[in-house]
Scaffold this active site. Structure first.
Site, PDB file in Angstrom:
ATOM      1  CG  LEU A  38      -2.118  -1.297   1.327  1.00  0.00           C
ATOM      2  CD1 LEU A  38      -2.694  -1.020   2.811  1.00  0.00           C
ATOM      3  CD2 LEU A  38      -2.573  -1.509   0.223  1.00  0.00           C
ATOM      4  CG  LEU A 187      15.200  21.244 -10.108  1.00  0.00           C
ATOM      5  CD1 LEU A 187      14.602  22.622  -9.652  1.00  0.00           C
ATOM      6  CD2 LEU A 187      16.715  21.715 -10.832  1.00  0.00           C
ATOM      7  CG  MET A 319      -0.388  15.859 -10.721  1.00  0.00           C
ATOM      8  SD  MET A 319       0.317  14.898 -11.931  1.00  0.00           S
ATOM      9  CE  MET A 319      -0.887  14.487 -12.985  1.00  0.00           C
ATOM     10  CG  HIS A 445      17.218  35.351  18.689  1.00  0.00           C
ATOM     11  ND1 HIS A 445      17.450  35.547  17.495  1.00  0.00           N
ATOM     12  CD2 HIS A 445      18.393  35.450  19.596  1.00  0.00           C
ATOM     13  CE1 HIS A 445      18.878  35.965  17.575  1.00  0.00           C
ATOM     14  NE2 HIS A 445      19.378  35.815  18.717  1.00  0.00           N
TER      15      HIS A 445
END
Length: 467
Positions: A38, A187, A319, A445
């Site tokens: 699956l 990429l 998609m 921070h």
């Protein structure tokens, strides 16, 4: 013959999530999957395995490029064991798909393995080898996903001329990998093998990589990947791909119409994906399929046959696994009589290269095209203490806000961990936040997230604190 309230055809992220939600809402549910495991493309040969290889190759890249600067010395040569790397990737896939098996059991969903084909609108045949069985269903959800596309003149041999599926199981690191297509998949896999030592050339038909995203992101990502050794050839139209032994030749015309030739030992064809409906026999149920191969649906994701719905890659739209998941939940809740919604403008897009790229909402190009008056705030990652500490200084966060109301219209970011950071942007836009709202929120921070606050400050009235 077994009868069900809902049968889901396809077990990718859209399909298995739809099945789970249907079961949660009290419907007797079945899921039908062509393959033995699956999870669909995403879990088996897409999102999960590609991220596993991206993470492994990132560790290796850090070891050979950054460890010394961090004061970490490794005696001897750092080497790649590709076989072990691929095996770890498969372990991740196996663990994840077994997790889906567990979820099906937990939610008492019946799992059928085989090709699900409509006999008519309320009966589905499931064929596995010589075995055929039939189930009766009140409602069906088609979630059959997509397959890699190619160009009509390219013959994919799955050995040297490959798709993303084969790129996940190579036996060697290519000497020169030619990537046709400068989108997300090309990429990401291009960077995996570039890190491992391959020469990588990306050929893109459009005038920039990731052409559907904001132009600023395209420019910054190309600049960053180029520093890492990847070569780019935009505005190039591929016209021929041939193989002779271990040599692959790609011929293309550049923007001036001049022929350019590339030679490598592998060619990854990454020109998008196509909806997959093979074997579905949609016509037997009377389901309409458009000229793009997509199943036609209305705003409720309902086909022209009232008891049959379709979601994910097989219908219109981006998609994306998470888009399919949202649609799966949407259909399940619709069947239960609820009134769910999906805001397609707020489904983020992510490229898992390094730096990562993430975006949600409108691009600057889209706002210009519609004549929307907007203001821009931008903040560079290199100005963050956290980015300097981790040596991940490439990138920026850009916020686009309505010029009059200050409502955020789009947030575009490139840098370390932006794939996770984009959730803040989605949350803010879901609640129709203004740039001022984001600028007034406390951000821990030192974090990468501070770039979002600073970009919001810049958009509000050009008052970033750290530039």
């Amino acid at each position: 013959m077994n009868s069900y309230d809902v049968a889901v055809i396809g077990s990718g992220p859209g399909g298995y999530v739809a099945a789970i939600r249907c079961a949660q809402l009290g419907m007797k549910t079945a899921i039908i999957e062509k393959y033995d495991t699956l999870g669909g493309t995403c879990l088996n040969v897409g999102c999960i395995p590609s991220k596993a290889l991206l993470d492994s190759s990132h560790h290796y890249d850090d070891a050979i490029t950054h460890f010394e600067e961090h004061g970490i010395e490794i005696p001897g040569e750092v080497k790649v064991n590709l076989k072990k790397m691929i095996a770890r990737k498969q372990d991740v896939v196996d663990q994840t798909t077994k997790g889906i098996d567990f979820l099906m059991d937990k939610n008492k969903i019946d799992v059928y393995h085989g090709i699900g084909s409509f006999k008519d609108a309320t009966h589905i045949e499931i064929k596995q080898g010589k075995k055929t069985e039939e189930i009766e269903v009140k409602h069906s959800i088609i979630a059959t996903g997509s397959k890699p596309s190619t160009l009509p003149f390219i013959e994919i041999d799955k050995e040297r001329i490959i798709t993303s599926t084969e790129a996940l199981t190579l036996k060697e690191v290519p000497k020169h990998l030619i990537v046709i297509g400068g989108g997300v998949i090309g990429l990401e896999l291009g960077q995996v093998y570039s890190r491992l030592g391959a020469e990588v050339s990306v050929i893109e038909y459009m005038d920039r990589i990731i052409p559907t995203m904001d132009g600023g992101l395209s420019k910054e990502l190309q600049r960053s990947l180029k520093k890492r050794g990847i070569k780019f050839f935009t505005s190039h139209k591929v016209k021929e791909v041939t193989r002779k032994g271990t040599k692959v030749t790609v011929k293309a015309d550049d923007k001036k119409g001049k022929e350019v030739s590339f030679e490598g030992d592998y060619c990854l064809v990454s020109v998008g994906r196509r909806p997959y409906t093979d074997g579905l026999n949609a016509e037997k149920a009377g389901i309409k399929v458009n000229d793009k191969g997509q199943i036609a649906v209305n705003e409720h994701l309902q086909t022209n046959i009232s008891n049959i719905y379709a979601i994910g890659d097989v219908v219109k739209g981006a998609m994306l696994a998470h888009k399919a998941e949202e649609e799966g939940v949407f259909v399940a809740e619709t069947l239960a009589g609820q009134k769910p919604h999906v805001d397609y403008n707020l489904i983020p897009g992510v490229v898992y290269t390094w730096p990562e790229v993430a975006a949600v909402g409108k691009t600057e190009e889209q706002l210009k095209e519609t004549g929307t008056k907007y203001k821009t705030g931008q903040f560079p990652m290199r100005a963050l203490g956290r980015a300097r500490a981790s040596m991940d200084i490439d990138g920026f966060v850009k916020i686009l806000a309505d010029a009059e109301t200050d409502e955020v219209l789009g947030i575009h970011m490139i840098g370390a961990r932006t794939a996770d950071l984009i959730a803040e942007a989605v949350t803010a836009m879901e609640f129709r936040a203004s740039a001022e709202d984001i600028s007034r929120m406390s951000h821990a921070h030192p974090t990468y997230a501070e770039a979002v606050k600073e970009a919001a400050l810049d958009a509000t009235d050009s008052r970033p604190l750290h530039t």
